[in-house]
Design a protein around this motif. Structure first.
Motif, PDB file in Angstrom:
ATOM      1  N   VAL A 305      -5.763   2.261  16.001  1.00  0.00           N
ATOM      2  CA  VAL A 305      -4.401   2.802  16.042  1.00  0.00           C
ATOM      3  C   VAL A 305      -4.114   3.331  14.645  1.00  0.00           C
ATOM      4  O   VAL A 305      -4.370   2.647  13.650  1.00  0.00           O
ATOM      5  N   ALA A 306      -3.620   4.568  14.596  1.00  0.00           N
ATOM      6  CA  ALA A 306      -3.334   5.188  13.303  1.00  0.00           C
ATOM      7  C   ALA A 306      -1.988   5.899  13.390  1.00  0.00           C
ATOM      8  O   ALA A 306      -1.543   6.275  14.478  1.00  0.00           O
ATOM      9  N   THR A 307      -1.366   6.045  12.230  1.00  0.00           N
ATOM     10  CA  THR A 307      -0.062   6.694  12.196  1.00  0.00           C
ATOM     11  C   THR A 307      -0.142   7.988  11.409  1.00  0.00           C
ATOM     12  O   THR A 307      -0.838   8.053  10.389  1.00  0.00           O
ATOM     13  N   LYS A 308       0.562   9.005  11.903  1.00  0.00           N
ATOM     14  CA  LYS A 308       0.545  10.286  11.199  1.00  0.00           C
ATOM     15  C   LYS A 308       1.398  10.150   9.937  1.00  0.00           C
ATOM     16  O   LYS A 308       2.557   9.702  10.001  1.00  0.00           O
ATOM     17  N   LYS A 309       0.776  10.542   8.805  1.00  0.00           N
ATOM     18  CA  LYS A 309       1.504  10.420   7.531  1.00  0.00           C
ATOM     19  C   LYS A 309       2.712  11.366   7.538  1.00  0.00           C
ATOM     20  O   LYS A 309       2.653  12.431   8.158  1.00  0.00           O
ATOM     21  N   ARG A 310       3.754  10.984   6.842  1.00  0.00           N
ATOM     22  CA  ARG A 310       4.950  11.851   6.787  1.00  0.00           C
ATOM     23  C   ARG A 310       4.683  13.123   6.003  1.00  0.00           C
ATOM     24  O   ARG A 310       3.898  13.130   5.091  1.00  0.00           O
TER      25      ARG A 310
END
Ligand SMILES: C[S@@+](CC[C@H](N)C(=O)[O-])C[C@H]1O[C@@H](n2cnc3c(N)ncnc32)[C@H](O)[C@@H]1O
Length: 310
Positions: A305-310
């Motif tokens: 699971v990864a989050t898109k950087k702002r």
């Protein structure tokens, strides 16, 4: 998995081919190879018979003969609907493994498999990809301070909809995209998608609005893509800042990505991490696990699971 039947245009050739399919299903690959030779005398330009001959020779441990049959198949079938390119690569007979599988091959494979998919995967292969992805996603949400439901979720390679069902109330609206119309028909019956699209995932992502989704999932789909950079970059574009991507891989420590004899790609977890970072993601979870069995042994894998950087 048996192949999708397409007529050769010659009834006797079709019948011999069908007998050959029954012989190989019974494990009599020598009889199958013989019947396929007879088929090809009647229909020499018919790719399915060349492919089946390759499969029969492979089962008879005649790698050189199999290679010749697959090469003939590929020459006659430039769209590679039979998957001869993948078969050659898995045999180590082509200089380079394809970076992904041809859309025609994947569509054919899953159209043929759709009716048996849920039963075969969950009962015989002990498939748990969707549940494991949802459990890891739940932990990732707690770490990131994200509170489901996700407003707009997209399930890549949704298949018959097992992941949509596992997500349940976690997604307020859920779209699914898949190459196989028959898999999509099963997903529609399941009733957990607001919209289903028959498309190749990269093309679908490229055509979607940027920063549109807050969750993208892919359960047991990246095994059909070697190089993950294009799909991860396209997913990053389609996600909102801080949007999440959750997916499973089959893992290897041999190389960045490897095409196995079972014609699925495995990926090195370090390669997946690097590809995620280069596509603009921060990794939230990388959990080694097994999502399925093969020959009664757990297949090594991982959930990311990864989050898109702002
Ligand atoms: C093993 S099934 C998994 C289905 C579902 N995600 C699940 O976990 O039950 C893989 C699915 O991915 C789809 N697929 C593979 N490559 C694809 C691509 N490039 N674009 C769209 N769908 C793809 C196949 O058609 C198939 O339905």
């Amino acid at each position: 998995m048996s192949r999708m039947f397409q007529s050769s245009g010659d009834l006797i050739a079709d019948r011999r081919y069908e007998y050959a399919q029954s012989a190989s299903a019974d494990g009599d690959h020598a009889a199958a190879a013989d019947l396929l030779q007879q088929t090809l005398e009647l229909a020499p330009g018919w790719p399915p018979a060349w492919f089946a001959l390759g499969e029969a020779r492979l089962a008879l441990k005649d790698a050189d003969g199999a290679r010749k049959a697959y090469e003939r198949c590929r020459a006659l079938d430039p769209a590679d609907e039979q998957g001869a390119g993948v078969a050659l690569a898995a045999l180590g007979a082509s200089a380079e493994a394809p970076s992904s599988m041809s859309a025609g091959y994947v569509r054919n494979l899953f159209d043929q498999y759709a009716e048996r998919f849920d039963h075969h995967l969950t009962r015989h292969l002990g498939y748990r990809g969707p549940e494991l992805i949802v459990a890891t996603l739940t932990r990732a949400c707690a770490i990131e301070g994200v509170r489901p439901p996700f407003q707009r979720a997209l399930d890549l390679g949704c298949g018959t909809g097992l992941l949509g069902e596992a997500l349940g109330e976690m997604a307020k609206t859920l779209e699914g995209v898949d190459l196989s119309p028959r898999m999509l028909r099963m997903a529609k019956k399941r009733g957990c998608y607001d919209r289903l699209a028959e498309a190749e995932m990269l093309a679908f992502l490229a055509a979607s609005e940027s920063q549109h989704y807050d969750l993208i999932t892919a359960a047991d789909v990246f095994v059909y893509a070697g190089d993950l950079a294009p799909v991860l970059a396209a997913a990053a574009r389609a996600l909102k800042p801080r949007g999440l991507i959750a997916f499973s891989i089959q893992s290897t420590d041999a190389a960045d990505h490897v095409l196995g004899s079972e014609r699925r790609f495995s990926h090195h977890p370090a390669y997946v991490e690097k590809s995620l970072r280069e596509s603009g993601f921060s990794i939230v979870r990388n959990e080694p696990t097994s999502t399925r069995m093969e020959n009664s042994k757990p297949v090594p894998g991982a959930i990311f699971v990864a989050t898109k950087k702002r």
